[in-house]
Design a protein around this motif. Sequence first.
Motif, PDB file in Angstrom:
ATOM      1  N   SER A  16       0.847  -1.120   0.069  1.00 34.28           N
ATOM      2  CA  SER A  16      -0.160  -0.081   0.103  1.00 34.28           C
ATOM      3  C   SER A  16       0.813   1.407  -0.104  1.00 34.28           C
ATOM      4  CB  SER A  16      -1.050  -0.101   1.226  1.00 34.28           C
ATOM      5  OG  SER A  16      -0.250  -0.081   2.453  1.00 34.28           O
ATOM      6  N   THR A  33      -4.543   6.137   2.668  1.00 30.62           N
ATOM      7  CA  THR A  33      -5.529   5.828   3.656  1.00 30.62           C
ATOM      8  C   THR A  33      -6.739   6.953   3.696  1.00 30.62           C
ATOM      9  OG1 THR A  33      -3.542   5.064   4.982  1.00 30.62           O
ATOM     10  CG2 THR A  33      -5.419   6.119   6.165  1.00 30.62           C
ATOM     11  N   VAL A  36      -9.436   5.314   1.175  1.00 31.78           N
ATOM     12  CA  VAL A  36     -10.220   4.501   1.855  1.00 31.78           C
ATOM     13  C   VAL A  36     -10.655   4.781   2.810  1.00 31.78           C
ATOM     14  CG1 VAL A  36      -9.688   2.064   2.969  1.00 31.78           C
ATOM     15  CG2 VAL A  36      -8.502   2.446   1.095  1.00 31.78           C
ATOM     16  N   ASP A  39     -14.159   6.396   1.558  1.00 29.16           N
ATOM     17  CA  ASP A  39     -14.871   5.198   0.982  1.00 29.16           C
ATOM     18  C   ASP A  39     -15.705   4.594   1.692  1.00 29.16           C
ATOM     19  OD1 ASP A  39     -13.683   5.331  -1.573  1.00 29.16           O
ATOM     20  OD2 ASP A  39     -12.632   3.646  -1.368  1.00 29.16           O
ATOM     21  N   LEU A  40     -15.305   4.212   3.285  1.00 29.82           N
ATOM     22  CA  LEU A  40     -16.106   3.777   4.274  1.00 29.82           C
ATOM     23  C   LEU A  40     -16.831   4.778   5.134  1.00 29.82           C
ATOM     24  CD1 LEU A  40     -12.925   1.405   5.432  1.00 29.82           C
ATOM     25  CD2 LEU A  40     -15.000   0.978   4.040  1.00 29.82           C
ATOM     26  N   TYR A  97      -3.807   1.677  -3.719  1.00 29.74           N
ATOM     27  CA  TYR A  97      -5.229   1.848  -3.546  1.00 29.74           C
ATOM     28  C   TYR A  97      -6.142   0.476  -3.092  1.00 29.74           C
ATOM     29  CZ  TYR A  97     -10.025   3.199  -3.674  1.00 29.74           C
ATOM     30  OH  TYR A  97     -11.501   3.113  -3.448  1.00 29.74           O
ATOM     31  N   GLU A  98      -6.213  -0.230  -4.042  1.00 25.20           N
ATOM     32  CA  GLU A  98      -6.766  -1.243  -4.150  1.00 25.20           C
ATOM     33  C   GLU A  98      -6.201  -2.395  -3.147  1.00 25.20           C
ATOM     34  OE1 GLU A  98      -6.884  -2.755  -8.178  1.00 25.20           O
ATOM     35  OE2 GLU A  98      -8.314  -1.307  -8.674  1.00 25.20           O
ATOM     36  N   LYS A 101      -7.455  -0.961   0.357  1.00 28.16           N
ATOM     37  CA  LYS A 101      -8.972  -1.229   0.551  1.00 28.16           C
ATOM     38  C   LYS A 101      -9.100  -2.780   0.639  1.00 28.16           C
ATOM     39  CE  LYS A 101     -13.264   0.154  -0.833  1.00 28.16           C
ATOM     40  NZ  LYS A 101     -14.027   0.905  -1.893  1.00 28.16           N
ATOM     41  N   LYS A 102      -8.655  -3.746  -0.060  1.00 26.71           N
ATOM     42  CA  LYS A 102      -8.972  -5.089   0.089  1.00 26.71           C
ATOM     43  C   LYS A 102      -8.433  -5.698   1.421  1.00 26.71           C
ATOM     44  CE  LYS A 102      -7.543  -9.673  -1.649  1.00 26.71           C
ATOM     45  NZ  LYS A 102      -6.479 -10.256  -2.403  1.00 26.71           N
ATOM     46  N   MET A 105     -11.077  -4.288   4.229  1.00 21.89           N
ATOM     47  CA  MET A 105     -12.391  -5.159   3.943  1.00 21.89           C
ATOM     48  C   MET A 105     -12.036  -6.307   4.707  1.00 21.89           C
ATOM     49  SD  MET A 105     -14.242  -2.739   3.112  1.00 21.89           S
ATOM     50  CE  MET A 105     -15.762  -3.336   2.822  1.00 21.89           C
TER      51      MET A 105
END
Length: 114
Positions: A16, A33, A36, A39-40, A97-98, A101-102, A105
């Motif tokens: 990351s 960060t 993400v 996003d949340l 980023y992916e 985020k993964k 989650m």
Amino acid sequence: MNRLKKALCQSWSIHSSTKWTADNPSKGQCGVTALVVQDLKGGDILKTLCKEGWHFYNQLNGQRCDFTQEQFREPLHYADILSSRKEALMDTNKEQYEALKKNVMTYFIHKNLL
């Protein structure tokens, strides 16, 4: 917020941010960060200029939330300049980023927090 902070700390890695180290896991994680977290939790992305360049963080419910502030040895003098996803993404890349985020989650799913 404590659960989110713990999820982030467990999820940061060399995948990351290339600046990540075991001694300073939040190093270089600010842009990714902030993305993400937005996003949340929603809210705004803010920025402050520091020695290394722009530092990104979030504003949630009118309150500054800097999940990566411990990467700095000295306290920041926050300017709280409104930023954007586009600017924060320029501090990272799609793969980082992916990856973050993964990992976040997955942390929440394994802890049954979603």
